[in-house]
Design a protein around this motif. Structure first.
Motif, PDB file in Angstrom:
ATOM      1  N   TRP A   1     -27.036  -6.366  12.470  1.00 31.20           N
ATOM      2  CA  TRP A   1     -28.492  -6.230  12.290  1.00 31.20           C
ATOM      3  C   TRP A   1     -29.143  -5.795  13.588  1.00 31.20           C
ATOM      4  CZ3 TRP A   1     -33.050  -7.798  14.377  1.00 31.20           C
ATOM      5  CH2 TRP A   1     -34.201  -7.642  13.601  1.00 31.20           C
TER       6      TRP A   1
ATOM      7  N   GLU B   1     -38.165  -9.606   9.618  1.00 28.10           N
ATOM      8  CA  GLU B   1     -38.549  -8.277   9.139  1.00 28.10           C
ATOM      9  C   GLU B   1     -39.925  -8.391   8.487  1.00 28.10           C
ATOM     10  OE1 GLU B   1     -35.859  -5.866   6.966  1.00 28.10           O
ATOM     11  OE2 GLU B   1     -34.144  -6.317   8.253  1.00 28.10           O
TER      12      GLU B   1
ATOM     13  N   SER C   1     -30.016  -5.644   4.636  1.00 29.49           N
ATOM     14  CA  SER C   1     -30.377  -6.377   5.857  1.00 29.49           C
ATOM     15  C   SER C   1     -29.604  -7.677   5.983  1.00 29.49           C
ATOM     16  CB  SER C   1     -31.887  -6.666   5.867  1.00 29.49           C
ATOM     17  OG  SER C   1     -32.634  -5.477   6.012  1.00 29.49           O
TER      18      SER C   1
ATOM     19  N   VAL D   1     -26.927  -9.029   8.861  1.00 26.34           N
ATOM     20  CA  VAL D   1     -26.955 -10.320   9.554  1.00 26.34           C
ATOM     21  C   VAL D   1     -25.584 -10.988   9.458  1.00 26.34           C
ATOM     22  CG1 VAL D   1     -27.923 -12.660   9.512  1.00 26.34           C
ATOM     23  CG2 VAL D   1     -29.429 -10.682   9.239  1.00 26.34           C
TER      24      VAL D   1
ATOM     25  N   LYS E   1     -33.832 -13.614  13.137  1.00 22.35           N
ATOM     26  CA  LYS E   1     -34.203 -12.233  12.816  1.00 22.35           C
ATOM     27  C   LYS E   1     -35.429 -12.261  11.897  1.00 22.35           C
ATOM     28  CE  LYS E   1     -30.206 -10.900  14.640  1.00 22.35           C
ATOM     29  NZ  LYS E   1     -29.604 -12.204  14.937  1.00 22.35           N
TER      30      LYS E   1
ATOM     31  N   ASP F   1     -31.881 -17.838   9.090  1.00 21.49           N
ATOM     32  CA  ASP F   1     -31.283 -16.816   9.956  1.00 21.49           C
ATOM     33  C   ASP F   1     -32.118 -15.538   9.983  1.00 21.49           C
ATOM     34  OD1 ASP F   1     -28.645 -18.171  10.607  1.00 21.49           O
ATOM     35  OD2 ASP F   1     -28.617 -18.227   8.410  1.00 21.49           O
ATOM     36  N   ILE F   2     -32.750 -15.221   8.861  1.00 23.09           N
ATOM     37  CA  ILE F   2     -33.617 -14.056   8.780  1.00 23.09           C
ATOM     38  C   ILE F   2     -34.803 -14.417   7.885  1.00 23.09           C
ATOM     39  CG2 ILE F   2     -32.271 -13.032   6.871  1.00 23.09           C
ATOM     40  CD1 ILE F   2     -33.095 -10.252   8.070  1.00 23.09           C
TER      41      ILE F   2
ATOM     42  N   ASN G   1     -36.147  -8.783  17.996  1.00 26.67           N
ATOM     43  CA  ASN G   1     -35.709  -9.529  16.813  1.00 26.67           C
ATOM     44  C   ASN G   1     -36.678  -9.377  15.642  1.00 26.67           C
ATOM     45  OD1 ASN G   1     -37.668 -11.075  18.179  1.00 26.67           O
ATOM     46  ND2 ASN G   1     -36.907 -13.002  17.307  1.00 26.67           N
TER      47      ASN G   1
END
Length: 358
Positions: free
Chosen positions: A272, A115, A263, A267, A113, A89-90, A125
């Motif tokens: 987010w 980062e 973070s 989410v 997502k 998911d991230i 995203n």
């Protein structure tokens, strides 16, 4: 309603509730990409320590995956793609050279997502996050400037990117603030993690009269070399005190867990958004760890006082007036460098007698 219709409707309702319940119970999947090994005792090690803190904090609400020793470039894009395909998911990509690969993968997976650590490019995203490591470097410079007997301090640098140049400058400014006669020698090793090169760089600096070593590389090798040669050093990214009990002055520790937890919670609750996060000493995501009790009292006091003044805002490392080492004004008096200027820093401050490699 006939009995068989009622039973069908009831069964459908139960199935729907079961489906929703099962969906709600699915853990958030979180991926991490590391440039070095988790055993580097520096940068990647601390990111992985934070990953483990995430697991402890969320329990079975998350499922984490990491890939270590990922080269910057095509290999990074392949690994990030695999993590996206695996249903994460991230995904946190934790090195400057992962910036463009992250953006390329993010375009293909708009629902995931991402980062990216230490970068400056964002997308809908893709967010960015970094630590104000230059705050810790300024403290390091103050300590080194007071501790040096030869008035020559050394810096082992990885790659000539803004983050590293920024930290070199901040270290020198800190040293210069307490010791106007201090000079800095810099050795570039063109690697984040290479204990052999880092050891050679430390010894080369010591041979040139350096008696305090700072580093922007990830292994404890420079500190170990300092211990063998009887000079002092400051740890990078994690607490490196146990590698050099006599020579270790303190370490500037990166504590990523609070940001990762924040973070991931975003989410989970659907809040987010892409943003640029910078954390520093004030946020306790950057820490001064394990000050050596055998340091002179004035050095120990200066470390603590400088940290407190940075947190309070009394000391701003890149406050003007500042010139580069070619004599050009870079930061005007009465102002300080903006985050945008810090992110693009490609010049040495006045007093550093060196050129930035291409």
């Amino acid at each position: 309603m006939k009995i068989n219709q009622w039973l069908s409707a009831a069964a459908l309702s139960v199935a729907t509730l079961f489906s929703v319940s099962t969906l709600a119970a699915e853990p958030v999947k979180v991926g991490f990409v590391y440039v070095g090994p988790i055993g580097d005792h520096g940068w990647s090690y601390e990111h992985d320590q934070a990953r483990q803190e995430v697991e402890k904090y969320f329990g079975d609400k998350v499922k984490t995956t990491f890939v270590e020793n990922v080269s910057e470039g095509a290999d990074a894009q392949r690994v990030i793609t695999q993590l996206a395909k695996a249903g994460n998911d991230i995904i946190f990509t934790t090195s400057f050279g992962f910036m463009n690969p992250t953006l390329k993968v993010a375009k293909r997976f708009p629902k995931v997502k991402f980062e990216h650590a230490t970068g400056y490019k964002r997308a809908k995203n893709v967010g960015t996050y970094a630590l104000r490591t230059y705050e810790g470097r300024y403290v390091s410079g103050v300590a080194a400037g007071l501790e040096t007997k030869s008035n020559v301090i050394g810096y082992i640098a990885s790659f000539p990117i803004p983050e590293v140049i920024r930290d070199i400058n901040s270290s020198f400014l800190g040293a210069k603030s307490v010791n106007p006669n201090v000079k800095m020698k810099i050795v570039w090793v063109n690697s984040w993690y290479d204990p052999g090169k880092e050891t050679d760089a430390a010894n080369a600096l010591i041979d040139q009269g350096v008696d305090v070593i700072l580093q922007h590389t990830d292994s404890p090798a420079p500190l170990i070399a300092a211990e063998k040669r009887g000079v002092m050093g400051i740890g990078q990214a994690s607490d490196m005190s146990h590698f050099a009990p006599k020579s270790h002055m303190f370490s500037v520790r990166d504590h990523w867990a609070p940001h990762y937890i924040h973070s991931i919670e975003a989410v989970m609750n659907g809040t987010w958004k892409s943003e640029d996060y910078w954390g520093g000493l004030k946020d306790n995501v950057l820490q001064i760890a394990s000050i050596n009790p055998n340091l002179p009292q004035k050095v120990k006091d200066a470390i603590k006082t400088t940290k407190a003044k940075i947190i309070s805002g009394e000391i701003v490392p890149f406050a003007g007036p500042l010139k580069d080492n070619q004599g050009h004004e870079k930061v005007k008096a009465g102002t300080s460098a903006t985050d945008k200027e810090l992110l693009g820093m490609n010049w040495y401050v006045e007093g550093i007698d060196a050129k930035i490699p291409n």
